[in-house]
Write a protein that holds these residues in place. Structure first.
Motif, short mmCIF file in Angstrom:
data_model
loop_
_atom_site.label_atom_id
_atom_site.label_comp_id
_atom_site.label_asym_id
_atom_site.label_seq_id
_atom_site.Cartn_x
_atom_site.Cartn_y
_atom_site.Cartn_z
N GLN A 1 20.35 19.66 -43.59
CA GLN A 1 20.77 18.70 -42.60
C GLN A 1 21.26 17.28 -43.16
OE1 GLN A 1 17.16 17.89 -40.52
NE2 GLN A 1 17.39 19.87 -39.19
N LEU A 2 21.05 16.87 -44.09
CA LEU A 2 21.38 15.69 -44.78
C LEU A 2 22.83 16.12 -45.43
CD1 LEU A 2 21.22 12.93 -45.91
CD2 LEU A 2 20.14 13.74 -48.16
N ARG A 3 22.99 16.98 -45.97
CA ARG A 3 24.55 17.64 -46.09
C ARG A 3 25.50 17.49 -44.89
NH1 ARG A 3 27.19 16.10 -49.91
NH2 ARG A 3 28.68 15.56 -48.27
N GLU A 4 24.91 18.12 -43.75
CA GLU A 4 25.77 18.28 -42.61
C GLU A 4 25.96 16.69 -42.15
OE1 GLU A 4 23.38 20.59 -40.01
OE2 GLU A 4 23.81 22.34 -40.99
N ASP A 5 25.12 15.83 -42.15
CA ASP A 5 25.17 14.42 -41.72
C ASP A 5 26.32 13.72 -42.56
OD1 ASP A 5 23.70 14.55 -39.41
OD2 ASP A 5 21.85 13.61 -40.40
N MET A 6 26.19 14.04 -43.79
CA MET A 6 27.23 13.45 -44.61
C MET A 6 28.66 13.95 -44.38
SD MET A 6 25.27 13.00 -48.11
CE MET A 6 26.39 11.83 -49.03
N ASP A 7 28.58 15.10 -43.97
CA ASP A 7 29.89 15.84 -43.79
C ASP A 7 30.71 15.30 -42.54
OD1 ASP A 7 30.02 17.38 -46.18
OD2 ASP A 7 29.02 19.15 -45.08
N THR A 8 29.76 14.91 -41.55
CA THR A 8 30.33 14.48 -40.27
C THR A 8 30.75 12.98 -40.35
OG1 THR A 8 27.88 13.83 -39.51
CG2 THR A 8 29.00 15.94 -39.04
N GLY A 9 30.32 12.16 -41.61
CA GLY A 9 30.81 10.85 -41.63
C GLY A 9 29.59 9.88 -41.18
N VAL A 10 28.74 10.28 -40.54
CA VAL A 10 27.64 9.29 -39.98
C VAL A 10 27.19 8.42 -41.12
CG1 VAL A 10 25.83 10.83 -40.13
CG2 VAL A 10 25.91 8.93 -38.42
N PHE A 11 26.97 8.83 -42.29
CA PHE A 11 26.31 8.14 -43.33
C PHE A 11 27.21 7.31 -43.83
CE2 PHE A 11 22.89 11.10 -42.86
CZ PHE A 11 21.91 10.51 -43.61
N ARG B 1 26.10 3.36 -44.12
CA ARG B 1 26.32 2.53 -45.65
C ARG B 1 26.93 1.19 -45.40
NH1 ARG B 1 30.35 2.20 -49.52
NH2 ARG B 1 29.55 1.86 -51.45
N SER B 2 27.67 1.15 -44.40
CA SER B 2 28.34 -0.32 -43.86
C SER B 2 27.25 -1.36 -43.19
CB SER B 2 29.65 0.00 -43.03
OG SER B 2 29.22 0.42 -41.85
N LEU B 3 26.31 -0.76 -42.91
CA LEU B 3 25.36 -1.51 -42.20
C LEU B 3 24.48 -2.37 -42.93
CD1 LEU B 3 24.26 0.81 -39.15
CD2 LEU B 3 26.01 -1.15 -39.02
N PRO B 4 24.01 -3.48 -42.68
CA PRO B 4 23.04 -4.41 -43.40
C PRO B 4 21.64 -3.99 -43.37
CG PRO B 4 23.51 -5.40 -41.53
CD PRO B 4 24.46 -4.39 -41.46
N ALA C 1 18.53 -1.24 -45.47
CA ALA C 1 17.79 -0.84 -46.45
C ALA C 1 18.81 0.48 -46.94
CB ALA C 1 16.47 -0.42 -46.69
N ARG C 2 18.98 0.67 -48.15
CA ARG C 2 19.87 1.87 -48.66
C ARG C 2 18.84 3.25 -48.60
NH1 ARG C 2 22.61 -0.03 -54.38
NH2 ARG C 2 23.96 -1.80 -53.46
N VAL C 3 17.52 2.86 -48.73
CA VAL C 3 16.81 4.01 -48.66
C VAL C 3 16.62 4.52 -47.26
CG1 VAL C 3 14.48 2.98 -48.60
CG2 VAL C 3 14.78 5.19 -49.59
N ALA C 4 16.73 3.72 -46.13
CA ALA C 4 16.21 3.82 -44.82
C ALA C 4 17.00 5.27 -44.23
CB ALA C 4 16.44 2.71 -43.92
N PRO C 5 18.13 5.18 -44.26
CA PRO C 5 18.84 6.46 -43.68
C PRO C 5 18.50 7.75 -44.44
CG PRO C 5 20.58 5.02 -44.32
CD PRO C 5 19.28 4.48 -44.87
N LEU C 6 17.99 7.70 -45.67
CA LEU C 6 17.49 8.85 -46.21
C LEU C 6 16.08 9.18 -45.97
CD1 LEU C 6 19.01 8.06 -49.77
CD2 LEU C 6 19.82 10.06 -48.05
N ALA C 7 14.96 8.25 -46.08
CA ALA C 7 13.64 8.40 -45.75
C ALA C 7 13.33 8.52 -44.36
CB ALA C 7 13.04 7.03 -46.21
N ALA D 1 22.48 8.37 -55.66
CA ALA D 1 23.38 9.30 -55.92
C ALA D 1 24.06 9.39 -54.38
CB ALA D 1 22.78 10.72 -55.60
N TYR D 2 23.32 8.83 -53.10
CA TYR D 2 24.03 8.50 -51.94
C TYR D 2 24.97 7.37 -51.88
CZ TYR D 2 23.87 6.24 -47.28
OH TYR D 2 24.06 5.48 -46.37
N MET D 3 24.59 6.31 -52.36
CA MET D 3 25.47 5.05 -52.65
C MET D 3 26.49 5.60 -53.31
SD MET D 3 24.12 3.04 -50.66
CE MET D 3 25.16 1.75 -50.98
N ARG D 4 26.50 6.15 -54.38
CA ARG D 4 27.61 6.61 -55.27
C ARG D 4 28.68 7.61 -54.43
NH1 ARG D 4 25.24 7.14 -59.66
NH2 ARG D 4 24.69 9.39 -59.35
#
Length: 272
Positions: free
Chosen positions: A99-109, A113-116, A118-124, A267-270
């Motif tokens: 599901q995480l891979r699918e979300d990243m492919d759609t561009g929602v992540f 990433r552009s929001l202020p 925590a970096r870990v919140a979209p993952l956790a 890895a997500y930020m990179r």
């Protein structure tokens, strides 16, 4: 014009936080968890495997192997039901990475990433929501076991065992989250995760005693982390005993989170 310009106050750019505090991190993680929960509600097909696995695996293993391994289905259930719970829940955790891979492919992540935040919140956040699926699988498997004759005597240990499985599986899901961030396709995540989990599940004490295994395979099964989790769950559900295996399992879960949560976030930020 010069005098008017001098009278206007200078615009002060907003001060952005360089670091997100613990309270804000938890709050943002809960928000992302709620988003994932809405997604589960709007895509009920994701519950098909969750609802079917407890019935299929429990009936299949109990009635196919119960007589051959333990002499009867009733004698096999105290050993089988905890193993089915662990197998089903850990297999379900693979969906976290896909599901995480699918979300990243759609561009929602990219938007996250552009929001202020925590970096870990979209993952956790989605990982927290996945614990609902783990709890449903655990409950259904226990229910099926009770219907076909399983009579656990652990008392409070039944609840403690269920919580132990959910916590450990949540920790394991960070591994699949890292795979979801780094892999190129959803199929790659599914294939690699299944290739890892299938041998780990069957090369353990899940379905047969390790004493029946060949000498070269027995140490592998005994040192298998899933064997320790299954042994701990059997002791809790059947006897209500919190033993050494439970402590080692919790320690292993803490180590997994300490290692893979930062790796996944980096890895997500990179990647994004």
């Amino acid at each position: 014009m010069t005098a008017l310009a001098q009278e206007q106050p200078a615009l002060v750019p907003p001060v952005l936080k360089k670091h997100i505090g613990l309270y804000d991190t938890i709050s943002q993680t809960v928000t992302m968890a709620y988003r994932a929960l809405l997604r589960l509600r709007r895509t009920p097909e994701q519950w098909v495997d969750v609802l079917m696995m407890p019935f299929i695996f429990t009936f299949m293993f109990a009635f196919l192997f119960g007589g051959a391994i333990a002499g009867s289905v009733a004698d096999y259930l105290p050993s089988l039901i905890p193993a089915i719970i662990v197998q089903s829940v850990v297999q379900a955790s693979i969906l976290t990475g896909t599901q995480l891979r699918e979300d990243m492919d759609t561009g929602v992540f990219d938007r996250f990433r552009s929001l202020p935040i925590a970096r870990v919140a979209p993952l956790a956040g989605p990982l927290v929501t996945d614990t609902i699926r783990y709890a449903v699988i655990t409950s259904l498997t226990m229910l099926v076991g009770l219907l076909i004759g399983w009579r656990p005597g652990g008392g409070w240990g039944i609840l403690a065992g269920a919580l132990l499985v959910i916590v450990v599986t949540w920790a394991v899901s960070w591994i699949w989250a890292l795979l979801g961030v780094t892999a190129r396709t959803t199929g790659t995540v599914q294939g690699i995760a299944t290739l890892i989990m299938m041998p780990m599940t069957f090369f353990s004490n899940a379905f047969v005693p390790t004493s029946t295994l060949p000498a070269w395979l027995r140490p592998i099964a005994e040192w298998n982390p899933l064997s320790h989790l299954i042994t701990a769950l059997r002791a809790l559900t059947n006897d209500g005993v919190w033993g050494t295996d439970a402590w080692w399992t919790l320690l292993g879960a803490a180590i997994i989170v300490a290692i893979f949560a930062p790796l996944t976030t980096r890895a997500y930020m990179r990647r994004t």
